[in-house]
Design an enzyme around this catalytic site. Structure first.
Site, mmCIF file in Angstrom:
data_model
loop_
_atom_site.group_PDB
_atom_site.id
_atom_site.type_symbol
_atom_site.label_atom_id
_atom_site.label_comp_id
_atom_site.label_asym_id
_atom_site.label_seq_id
_atom_site.Cartn_x
_atom_site.Cartn_y
_atom_site.Cartn_z
ATOM 1 N N GLY A 1 -12.150 -4.627 1.373
ATOM 2 C CA GLY A 1 -13.615 -4.214 1.411
ATOM 3 C C GLY A 1 -14.083 -3.384 0.434
ATOM 4 N N LYS B 1 -15.747 -15.769 6.296
ATOM 5 C CA LYS B 1 -17.258 -15.948 6.704
ATOM 6 C C LYS B 1 -17.916 -15.679 5.367
ATOM 7 C CE LYS B 1 -16.528 -14.011 11.333
ATOM 8 N NZ LYS B 1 -16.802 -12.776 12.264
ATOM 9 N N ARG C 1 0.846 -1.197 0.013
ATOM 10 C CA ARG C 1 0.192 0.002 -0.096
ATOM 11 C C ARG C 1 0.795 1.236 0.107
ATOM 12 N NH1 ARG C 1 -4.995 -1.811 4.181
ATOM 13 N NH2 ARG C 1 -6.062 -2.829 2.611
ATOM 14 N N GLY D 1 -6.664 -6.871 0.149
ATOM 15 C CA GLY D 1 -6.763 -7.709 1.204
ATOM 16 C C GLY D 1 -6.057 -8.899 1.339
#
Length: 407
Positions: free
Chosen positions: A385, A208, A40, A361
């Site tokens: 995200g 998840k 990043r 991510g």
């Protein structure tokens, strides 16, 4: 979408002007505070260099970790300032505070082509406040760092899906522009969202189902195949009637997964074998088993080789691939094979003209951790995200405010 871009700002002229930049420096650190993946930071350099070369007085804002509104030394941006200094070839001082006396004194003292990094914006609880007035108050303090002739550049794609003071509210108080990184991310991901070439394959991992539910529903309508891996695949397998033993399982989502398979069963691609272990440990014994053969008390930590081959075949025959989420616990070398197989298949597909996007991510981190060639992909996003929400078709506050700002 008509973003106001950094090129427009540079064309107007930045020589001698204060430019406030929101970057994303939320990088992983080891126990000694060393940066373990500077992707990043590297991605922020083109925008910062362009402004510095144009003679701007650059003030950079960013966050690191989740200090939850408190000043916590372990979340200081000090290692980021050092990494930036090295990459920019000039000293990047770190203010002792975010919008206080030291930040203002240093900002006022900048000369053309100099840069300042202020401390972690999340040291101030107003940054992430749900109260609009609190965020706006903090944003006004940040905007004041840029003086009367200031401008704001949004270049932290990893946070543009957050309605936070340094991302959203400050853009309402200064002439606002998208940096090179945000512009490229929006352009690339929008092309996948709006006009993917078929066959279009989506690869989703992560822990998840609940985190990816909206994405699965949105993309299953558009994609030809939706490949499921990572921790969330075990909830789908449980919905198929398999005993996943101690594997990660969201019991409250089993019925939802069954409904997804009823609705999109012809598109969803699930594992056919698994790599299992008796415990969650990098040195744990590893076995390859069928879906109904997990030993009692064991857990799956990766997809198996047959599944890897099946997924790779689907990827290599695609014209567009979007991947978000590892296939297993790639941090453990013994359980990185599935993630590596997917990444290598995407590299092969890219070589055959496929448009391949790694959705930030952990997926992006795994590419670097596994030593794979980043140039082997069409695009590696810096925002997990944010990339998912853009692909899903959600509004990104930090993008829309730059799109509509006309000051």
């Amino acid at each position: 979408m008509a973003l106001q871009t950094i090129q427009q700002l540079l064309d107007e002229g930045v020589d001698g002007r204060h430019v406030l930049v929101r970057s994303d420096f939320n990088v992983p650190l080891d126990d000694d505070g060393n940066i373990t993946d500077a992707g990043r930071i590297d991605a922020s350099i083109p925008t910062l260099k362009a402004l510095l070369d144009g003679g701007a007085k650059v003030i950079v804002m960013a966050h690191l970790g989740r200090p939850k509104g408190e000043v916590k030394p372990e979340y200081s941006l000090k290692p980021v300032a050092e990494a930036l200094s090295e990459r920019l070839g000039q000293f990047v001082p770190l203010a002792a505070d975010v919008s206080g006396e030291d930040a203002h004194e240093r900002a006022n003292g900048l000369t053309e082509g100099e840069i300042l990094l202020v401390e972690n914006v999340r040291f101030d609880a107003r940054e992430t406040s749900k109260d609009d007035a609190e965020r706006e108050e903090f944003a006004a303090e940040l905007a004041a760092l840029a003086a009367d002739d200031g401008a704001f550049v949004s270049d932290g794609f990893g946070v543009v899906h957050r309605k936070q003071a340094s991302v959203y509210d400050v853009a309402k108080q200064l002439p606002a522009y998208a940096g090179y990184l945000v512009e490229k991310e929006v352009e690339t991901l929008s092309s996948v969202k709006d006009n993917p070439e078929h066959p279009y394959v989506v690869v989703l991992g992560g822990s998840k189902v609940s985190d990816k539910l909206g994405v699965i529903e949105a993309l299953a309508e558009k994609a030809d195949r939706v490949i499921i891996g990572g921790g969330m695949c075990y909830t789908f397998l449980a919905a198929q009637g398999h005993n996943v033993q101690k594997s990660l399982l969201q019991e409250d989502m089993v019925e939802t997964c069954a409904g997804l398979m009823d609705a999109y069963g012809d598109k969803l691609v699930l594992p056919v074998d698994l790599a299992v272990a008796p415990e969650f440990d990098k040195d744990a014994e590893k076995k390859i088993v069928g879906l109904d053969d997990i030993p009692e008390g064991w857990m799956s930590l990766d997809i198996g080789p047959e599944t890897s081959a099946k997924y790779a075949e689907a990827i290599e025959s695609a014209k567009t691939v979007f991947w978000n989420g590892p296939m297993g616990v790639f941090e453990f070398p013994a359980f990185a094979d599935g993630t590596k197989a997917v990444a290598e298949a995407m590299i092969a597909a890219t070589g055959n003209g496929c448009f391949t996007v790694v959705g930030g991510g952990d997926s992006a981190a795994s590419v670097r951790a596994l030593g794979l060639d980043e140039d082997g992909f069409t695009h590696i996003s810096t925002g997990g995200g944010a990339s998912l929400e853009l692909i899903e078709g959600k509004d990104l506050p930090g993008v829309s405010v730059v799109d509509t700002a006309s000051k």
